[in-house]
Design an enzyme around this catalytic site. Structure first.
Site, short mmCIF file in Angstrom:
data_model
loop_
_atom_site.label_atom_id
_atom_site.label_comp_id
_atom_site.label_asym_id
_atom_site.label_seq_id
_atom_site.Cartn_x
_atom_site.Cartn_y
_atom_site.Cartn_z
N ASP A 9 -7.88 8.87 0.39
CA ASP A 9 -8.40 7.77 1.20
C ASP A 9 -8.13 7.96 2.69
O ASP A 9 -8.64 7.22 3.51
CB ASP A 9 -7.80 6.43 0.74
CG ASP A 9 -8.63 5.78 -0.35
OD1 ASP A 9 -9.71 6.32 -0.67
OD2 ASP A 9 -8.21 4.75 -0.88
N GLY B 185 -13.87 -2.18 -6.90
CA GLY B 185 -15.22 -1.74 -6.59
C GLY B 185 -15.33 -0.87 -5.37
O GLY B 185 -16.41 -0.72 -4.82
N GLY B 186 -14.24 -0.26 -4.87
CA GLY B 186 -14.33 0.58 -3.70
C GLY B 186 -14.84 -0.18 -2.50
O GLY B 186 -14.48 -1.34 -2.27
N SER C 78 -7.89 0.63 3.30
CA SER C 78 -8.29 0.09 2.00
C SER C 78 -9.44 -0.89 2.16
O SER C 78 -9.64 -1.46 3.24
CB SER C 78 -7.09 -0.64 1.37
OG SER C 78 -7.49 -1.34 0.20
N SER C 79 -10.19 -1.09 1.07
CA SER C 79 -11.21 -2.14 1.05
C SER C 79 -10.77 -3.35 0.23
O SER C 79 -11.52 -4.33 0.13
CB SER C 79 -12.51 -1.59 0.45
OG SER C 79 -13.14 -0.71 1.34
N THR D 194 -10.01 0.12 -9.65
CA THR D 194 -8.99 -0.76 -9.11
C THR D 194 -8.98 -1.98 -10.01
O THR D 194 -9.78 -2.09 -10.91
CB THR D 194 -9.36 -1.11 -7.64
OG1 THR D 194 -9.41 0.12 -6.89
CG2 THR D 194 -8.40 -2.05 -6.98
N ASN E 54 -6.41 4.48 -7.18
CA ASN E 54 -7.56 5.15 -6.58
C ASN E 54 -8.52 5.66 -7.65
O ASN E 54 -9.13 4.85 -8.33
CB ASN E 54 -7.15 6.26 -5.61
CG ASN E 54 -8.30 6.64 -4.68
OD1 ASN E 54 -9.17 5.84 -4.40
ND2 ASN E 54 -8.30 7.87 -4.20
N ARG F 236 0.84 -1.19 0.00
CA ARG F 236 0.00 0.00 0.00
C ARG F 236 0.88 1.24 0.00
O ARG F 236 1.98 1.24 0.57
CB ARG F 236 -0.89 -0.02 1.25
CG ARG F 236 -1.95 1.08 1.32
CD ARG F 236 -3.04 0.88 0.32
NE ARG F 236 -4.26 1.64 0.69
CZ ARG F 236 -5.13 2.10 -0.18
NH1 ARG F 236 -4.95 1.89 -1.48
NH2 ARG F 236 -6.21 2.74 0.22
#
Length: 582
Positions: A418, A467-468, A447-448, A376, A396, A103
């Site tokens: 974010d 997909g966020g 993050s998701s 993403t 992002n 990340r």
């Protein structure tokens, strides 16, 4: 209607208790290795790059470098060298699972006050566009880490397909052209970006050949020099100069200090499956653990579609509420992991669910939850040695910050948005962040992304999606699909719905709910946002996600792949093993 029938099958079958199973001593022994390699990714060139590396003697981890780097070339709308990602790995020989955290990290200069206008209001443009929007990239360091610790081939071999594609070019596809049109004003602010995406002063159109010679040279330096080929030396100088020229403040020291983190994945059981998934700074694994452990106690097979959907939504609601308050970078935030992932805690959450009525989100104390962007990408790999990779990577927003430092070809991310840059102020998606996700030097934003494995006595699946915040619930529905007995392509095609606590709305794709089910959910107290209806000012889009998954059926010793049909350039391929695995 096809989607509706598929999801009806999922909801009707996913929760049927396991029937009679043969005793362990009479069950046929499962094969020790898959019969080949399966790769699913969001672009055919990336899938093919991974298979080419396997043919040269590489394993799944070498292939992961090739796929990831190729996606970085052909999907600048979604990911790239200027971004970051998560890699969930399984070593087929040792059985070890590890989570590679690449990340992005916050630059030291990126303090919250830098994102305020003179009048004290939040500077949305600075948070989303240009140098202040960008965190220190992590993806190039992940390539080096994978090659040095898990792969068999030199980095220059695994990066060769991406270098070739960058140099020779690839045809611009519709989503890339549409995304550029949406971000054109920002993209054309910066000379380095204009040099890549404009031809004779005009944007590239669908079908045009996109060549990226600067990116090819950047990849070549990475291939030849490893970490120093990106984070130090010529590339680093160009990155720092490009950021400075646009008013940003990166330093030589923090670029050179970027470090990949190895973390212990989360593991839990759901029915006959062992699930292995992402730990913080991903929020996805914790939420997934909570949702499935809440649902595990219900006999949903005895319920109609409306009540099954209702209970799934209530599980989503509670998991997303906890996501807001407790999760962040574990190197900076004390996260109560034992509590959040405990089945006893899940039982307590379950006890608050009314099986006949929606729980208003404002009765679950708190404030709104932060989202992530939807642009993403994900890929999944299983090889003939039983190695697995689930990887999700991003920049992002569409095309990240829009900034390419001249001479690099590297499109920088805008992951700083974010973070909770101003507590209580909505981010790009109209939602808020909080103290656990506030920026600090070197900290990783929440993050998701939820790359995951599932394994039962009969089957192994690798899956994930962009997909966020919807990533988490799409992976949940995919896992329920596998549990229902669906195949990889059926799982990739499943229709989707989502609830994230705040706003208190069920979002759904077209075809997810029949008119009758939608009315019944509304009668239970749910608010629905269906495509085109404008509920809460933000109707669900027609389709979302880009799920990529592969499966090994151990009982039949077959491999299969599923690439989301929502993405016409995605690709899932299976190739038999050329020889017995070493």
């Amino acid at each position: 209607m096809i989607f509706r029938r598929v999801v009806a099958l999922l909801l009707a079958v996913a929760f049927i208790p396991a029937g009679f199973a043969a005793d362990a001593d009479t069950r046929p022994a499962a094969p020790s290795h898959p019969p080949g390699t399966a790769i699913a990714s969001a672009h055919e060139l990336a899938t093919q790059a991974g298979l080419d590396i396997v043919r040269q003697g590489g394993n799944a981890f070498d292939a992961a470098i090739a796929v990831s780097a190729a996606l970085s070339v052909v999907e600048p709308i979604s990911s790239g060298l200027g971004g970051g990602g998560f890699f969930l790995l399984h070593d087929g020989r040792t059985g070890k699972d590890v989570f590679i955290d690449a990340r992005e990290t916050a630059p030291a200069a990126a303090t919250p006050d830098k994102y305020l206008l003179p009048n004290g209001e939040f500077d949305r443009d600075r948070a989303e566009n240009g140098p202040w929007a960008a965190g220190i990239p992590g993806l190039p360091a992940a390539f080096v880490h994978l090659a040095e610790n898990y792969g068999r081939l030199p980095l220059k071999t695994s990066l060769a397909p991406a270098i070739r594609i960058a140099r020779e070019g690839f045809p611009v596809y519709a989503r890339l052209a549409r995304g550029y049109a949406a971000r054109r004003e920002v993209m054309e602010r910066y000379p380095g970006t204009r040099a890549v995406f404009l031809a004779n002063g005009k944007p590239l159109q669908e079908g045009d050949l996109l060549k990226q010679p600067d990116l090819a040279r950047t990849l070549e330096r990475l291939a030849a020099q490893g970490f120093d080929g990106f984070y130090r030396g010529e590339t680093a100088k160009k990155l720092l100069a490009g950021v400075k020229a646009e008013g940003g403040q990166w330093t030589v020291q923090e670029l050179a200090a970027y470090t990949v983190r190895e973390r212990e994945p989360l593991k839990f059981h759901y029915n006959d499956w062992q699930v292995t998934t992402a730990p913080p700074p991903s929020s996805g694994g914790v939420a997934l653990t909570q949702m499935l452990q809440i649902l595990d106690a219900y006999d949903l097979s005895a319920l109609d579609e409306t009540h099954r959907a209702h209970l799934i939504v209530e599980a989503m609601r509670r998991a997303f509420r906890d996501r807001t308050f407790y999760l962040g970078d574990p190197d900076f935030v004390d996260i109560p992991m034992k509590t959040l992932t405990s089945p006893y805690y899940a039982a307590g959450l379950r006890a608050t669910i009314n099986p006949e009525k929606a729980t208003p989100s404002d009765l679950l104390s708190g404030q709104q939850t932060p989202l992530e962007d939807e642009e993403t990408t994900h890929f999944s790999i299983i090889d003939a040695e039983g190695n697995r990779v689930a990887a999700t990577q991003t920049v992002n927003l569409l095309f990240g910050s829009g900034l390419i430092p001249p001479g690099t070809g590297v499109l920088l991310n805008n992951e700083m948005d974010d973070f909770a840059l101003k507590p209580g102020t909505p981010n790009a998606f109209g939602v808020m962040g909080f103290d656990a996700n506030a920026p600090k030097p070197g900290k990783r934003m929440l993050s998701s992304m939820t790359p995951s494995f599932m394994e039962s006595p009969e089957r192994v699946a690798v899956l994930g999606t962009p997909g966020g915040s919807r990533i988490i619930t799409m992976v949940l529905l995919g896992m329920l699909g596998y549990d229902a007995g669906l195949g990889a392509q059926e799982v990739a095609a499943l229709p989707r719905f989502h609830h994230q606590w705040m706003p208190d709305v069920i979002q759904a794709e077209s075809g997810m709910f029949s008119d009758d089910v939608a009315r019944q959910l509304q009668a239970m107290g749910h608010t629905l946002s269906l495509p085109g209806d404008g509920v809460s000012g933000r109707a669900s889009s027609h389709q979302w996600g880009n799920l990529q998954t592969v499966e090994w059926d151990k009982a039949a010793n077959t491999l299969s792949g599923g690439s989301d049909p929502r993405n016409p350039v995605g690709s899932a391929k299976v190739e038999p093993a050329a020889e017995s695995p070493r």
